[in-house]
Design a protein around this motif. Structure first.
Motif, PDB file in Angstrom:
ATOM      1  N   LEU A  85       2.799  -7.450  16.840  1.00 44.34           N
ATOM      2  CA  LEU A  85       2.390  -6.062  16.639  1.00 44.34           C
ATOM      3  C   LEU A  85       3.393  -5.305  15.777  1.00 44.34           C
ATOM      4  CD1 LEU A  85       0.095  -4.208  17.467  1.00 44.34           C
ATOM      5  CD2 LEU A  85       1.485  -3.465  19.378  1.00 44.34           C
ATOM      6  N   THR A  86       4.677  -5.559  15.976  1.00 41.58           N
ATOM      7  CA  THR A  86       5.708  -4.918  15.155  1.00 41.58           C
ATOM      8  C   THR A  86       5.555  -5.324  13.692  1.00 41.58           C
ATOM      9  OG1 THR A  86       7.221  -4.914  17.030  1.00 41.58           O
ATOM     10  CG2 THR A  86       8.196  -4.635  14.850  1.00 41.58           C
ATOM     11  N   ASN A  87       5.315  -6.598  13.451  1.00 42.16           N
ATOM     12  CA  ASN A  87       5.123  -7.067  12.073  1.00 42.16           C
ATOM     13  C   ASN A  87       3.886  -6.455  11.428  1.00 42.16           C
ATOM     14  OD1 ASN A  87       7.419  -8.628  12.075  1.00 42.16           O
ATOM     15  ND2 ASN A  87       6.352 -10.452  12.804  1.00 42.16           N
ATOM     16  N   ILE A  88       2.815  -6.321  12.184  1.00 43.95           N
ATOM     17  CA  ILE A  88       1.593  -5.697  11.653  1.00 43.95           C
ATOM     18  C   ILE A  88       1.860  -4.239  11.291  1.00 43.95           C
ATOM     19  CG2 ILE A  88      -0.724  -4.913  12.296  1.00 43.95           C
ATOM     20  CD1 ILE A  88      -1.037  -7.547  13.840  1.00 43.95           C
ATOM     21  N   LEU A  89       2.579  -3.513  12.156  1.00 44.40           N
ATOM     22  CA  LEU A  89       2.882  -2.112  11.865  1.00 44.40           C
ATOM     23  C   LEU A  89       3.786  -1.977  10.638  1.00 44.40           C
ATOM     24  CD1 LEU A  89       3.407  -0.671  15.451  1.00 44.40           C
ATOM     25  CD2 LEU A  89       1.504  -0.251  13.886  1.00 44.40           C
ATOM     26  N   LEU A  95       4.324  -0.430   4.992  1.00 43.00           N
ATOM     27  CA  LEU A  95       4.646  -0.774   3.605  1.00 43.00           C
ATOM     28  C   LEU A  95       3.438  -0.582   2.690  1.00 43.00           C
ATOM     29  CD1 LEU A  95       6.871  -3.948   4.038  1.00 43.00           C
ATOM     30  CD2 LEU A  95       7.578  -1.687   3.249  1.00 43.00           C
ATOM     31  N   GLY A  96       2.266  -0.911   3.195  1.00 37.65           N
ATOM     32  CA  GLY A  96       1.048  -0.692   2.411  1.00 37.65           C
ATOM     33  C   GLY A  96       0.804   0.783   2.139  1.00 37.65           C
ATOM     34  N   LEU A  97       1.014   1.614   3.141  1.00 40.99           N
ATOM     35  CA  LEU A  97       0.851   3.058   2.950  1.00 40.99           C
ATOM     36  C   LEU A  97       1.882   3.614   1.969  1.00 40.99           C
ATOM     37  CD1 LEU A  97       0.012   4.310   6.544  1.00 40.99           C
ATOM     38  CD2 LEU A  97      -1.481   4.285   4.556  1.00 40.99           C
ATOM     39  N   LEU A 141       1.026   5.415  -1.522  1.00 43.28           N
ATOM     40  CA  LEU A 141       1.523   6.738  -1.880  1.00 43.28           C
ATOM     41  C   LEU A 141       2.301   6.679  -3.191  1.00 43.28           C
ATOM     42  CD1 LEU A 141       2.752   8.176   1.545  1.00 43.28           C
ATOM     43  CD2 LEU A 141       0.992   9.139   0.044  1.00 43.28           C
ATOM     44  N   TRP A 142       3.106   5.679  -3.368  1.00 42.40           N
ATOM     45  CA  TRP A 142       3.901   5.526  -4.566  1.00 42.40           C
ATOM     46  C   TRP A 142       3.043   5.342  -5.817  1.00 42.40           C
ATOM     47  CZ3 TRP A 142       6.398   0.570  -6.529  1.00 42.40           C
ATOM     48  CH2 TRP A 142       7.349   0.858  -7.522  1.00 42.40           C
ATOM     49  N   ARG A 143       1.959   4.589  -5.660  1.00 37.62           N
ATOM     50  CA  ARG A 143       1.057   4.342  -6.783  1.00 37.62           C
ATOM     51  C   ARG A 143       0.078   5.490  -7.013  1.00 37.62           C
ATOM     52  NH1 ARG A 143       1.396  -0.901  -9.373  1.00 37.62           N
ATOM     53  NH2 ARG A 143      -0.820  -0.722  -9.600  1.00 37.62           N
ATOM     54  N   GLY A 144       0.052   6.449  -6.090  1.00 38.97           N
ATOM     55  CA  GLY A 144      -0.822   7.609  -6.230  1.00 38.97           C
ATOM     56  C   GLY A 144      -2.253   7.357  -5.798  1.00 38.97           C
TER      57      GLY A 144
END
Length: 120
Positions: free
Chosen positions: A100-104, A109-111, A115-118
Protein backbone atom coordinates in the motif's frame (compact mmCIF):
# COMPACT_ATOMS: atom_id res chain seq x y z
CA UNK A 1 16.73 -34.17 34.68
CA UNK A 2 17.37 -36.46 31.75
CA UNK A 3 18.78 -34.14 29.10
CA UNK A 4 17.94 -36.44 26.21
CA UNK A 5 14.30 -36.86 27.23
CA UNK A 6 13.94 -33.11 27.71
CA UNK A 7 15.47 -32.25 24.32
CA UNK A 8 13.25 -34.86 22.67
CA UNK A 9 10.23 -33.06 24.18
CA UNK A 10 11.56 -29.71 22.91
CA UNK A 11 12.15 -31.19 19.46
CA UNK A 12 8.57 -32.41 19.44
CA UNK A 13 7.33 -28.93 20.39
CA UNK A 14 9.47 -27.33 17.67
CA UNK A 15 7.83 -29.61 15.14
CA UNK A 16 4.30 -29.05 16.42
CA UNK A 17 4.42 -25.30 17.03
CA UNK A 18 6.86 -23.99 14.43
CA UNK A 19 6.36 -26.76 11.85
CA UNK A 20 10.08 -27.51 11.69
CA UNK A 21 11.12 -30.92 10.43
CA UNK A 22 14.38 -32.65 11.17
CA UNK A 23 16.08 -35.68 12.66
CA UNK A 24 16.63 -34.41 16.20
CA UNK A 25 16.72 -31.43 18.51
CA UNK A 26 19.99 -30.09 17.16
CA UNK A 27 18.79 -30.14 13.54
CA UNK A 28 15.43 -28.60 14.39
CA UNK A 29 17.06 -25.90 16.50
CA UNK A 30 19.39 -25.00 13.63
CA UNK A 31 16.47 -24.90 11.18
CA UNK A 32 14.40 -22.74 13.53
CA UNK A 33 16.93 -19.94 13.03
CA UNK A 34 15.35 -16.55 13.53
CA UNK A 35 11.97 -17.96 14.47
CA UNK A 36 13.39 -18.19 17.99
CA UNK A 37 14.67 -15.13 19.88
CA UNK A 38 18.44 -14.85 20.29
CA UNK A 39 18.49 -15.73 24.00
CA UNK A 40 16.50 -18.89 23.32
CA UNK A 41 18.84 -19.89 20.51
CA UNK A 42 21.72 -19.50 22.99
CA UNK A 43 19.85 -21.63 25.53
CA UNK A 44 19.27 -24.22 22.83
CA UNK A 45 22.97 -24.25 22.01
CA UNK A 46 23.71 -24.87 25.69
CA UNK A 47 21.35 -27.84 25.64
CA UNK A 48 22.96 -29.24 22.49
CA UNK A 49 26.40 -28.96 24.08
CA UNK A 50 25.08 -30.61 27.25
CA UNK A 51 23.73 -33.48 25.15
CA UNK A 52 27.21 -34.03 23.76
CA UNK A 53 28.85 -33.85 27.18
CA UNK A 54 26.23 -36.09 28.80
CA UNK A 55 27.48 -39.04 26.71
CA UNK A 56 30.80 -38.92 28.56
CA UNK A 57 30.61 -40.55 32.02
CA UNK A 58 32.76 -38.04 33.90
CA UNK A 59 31.85 -34.87 32.02
CA UNK A 60 28.16 -35.69 32.25
CA UNK A 61 28.27 -35.34 36.03
CA UNK A 62 29.78 -31.87 35.80
CA UNK A 63 26.87 -30.33 33.93
CA UNK A 64 25.06 -27.46 35.62
CA UNK A 65 21.62 -29.05 35.96
CA UNK A 66 19.93 -25.90 37.30
CA UNK A 67 21.11 -23.78 34.37
CA UNK A 68 20.10 -26.46 31.85
CA UNK A 69 16.68 -26.80 33.48
CA UNK A 70 16.15 -23.03 33.25
CA UNK A 71 17.18 -23.06 29.58
CA UNK A 72 14.84 -25.93 28.77
CA UNK A 73 11.98 -24.30 30.69
CA UNK A 74 12.46 -21.00 28.85
CA UNK A 75 12.35 -22.66 25.44
CA UNK A 76 9.35 -24.79 26.41
CA UNK A 77 7.48 -21.79 27.81
CA UNK A 78 8.07 -19.83 24.58
CA UNK A 79 6.96 -22.70 22.37
CA UNK A 80 3.83 -23.45 24.39
CA UNK A 81 2.78 -19.77 24.21
CA UNK A 82 3.72 -19.33 20.55
CA UNK A 83 0.76 -18.30 18.38
CA UNK A 84 1.33 -19.23 14.74
CA UNK A 85 -1.77 -17.39 13.55
CA UNK A 86 -0.63 -14.18 15.18
CA UNK A 87 2.74 -14.49 13.43
CA UNK A 88 1.07 -15.11 10.06
CA UNK A 89 -1.29 -12.19 10.64
CA UNK A 90 1.68 -9.95 11.41
CA UNK A 91 3.43 -11.01 8.21
CA UNK A 92 0.26 -10.37 6.18
CA UNK A 93 -0.14 -6.90 7.71
CA UNK A 94 3.51 -6.09 7.05
CA UNK A 95 3.35 -7.16 3.39
CA UNK A 96 0.07 -5.38 2.74
CA UNK A 97 1.39 -2.21 4.41
CA UNK A 98 4.49 -2.17 2.23
CA UNK A 99 2.44 -2.76 -0.93
CA UNK A 100 0.00 0.00 0.00
CA UNK A 101 2.87 2.39 0.76
CA UNK A 102 4.42 1.69 -2.64
CA UNK A 103 1.08 2.26 -4.40
CA UNK A 104 0.64 5.60 -2.62
CA UNK A 105 4.17 6.67 -3.58
CA UNK A 106 3.51 5.82 -7.24
CA UNK A 107 0.22 7.75 -7.18
CA UNK A 108 1.91 10.77 -5.56
CA UNK A 109 4.71 10.69 -8.15
CA UNK A 110 2.13 10.45 -10.93
CA UNK A 111 0.25 13.46 -9.58
CA UNK A 112 3.48 15.46 -9.24
CA UNK A 113 4.44 14.58 -12.80
CA UNK A 114 0.95 15.55 -14.06
CA UNK A 115 1.17 18.89 -12.22
CA UNK A 116 4.66 19.52 -13.55
CA UNK A 117 3.61 18.77 -17.12
CA UNK A 118 0.52 20.97 -16.74
CA UNK A 119 -2.01 18.17 -17.26
CA UNK A 120 -3.89 19.01 -14.08
Amino acid sequence: MDIHARTDRLAQLLEQRLDIRGAGFETKLRRAGRLLPRHLRRDGDRLVEAMRLARHPRLGRQLDQVRLEKAANAIEHYLLNFDAWDRRRGIAVSVSTSILTNILIVIALGLCLALWRGLI
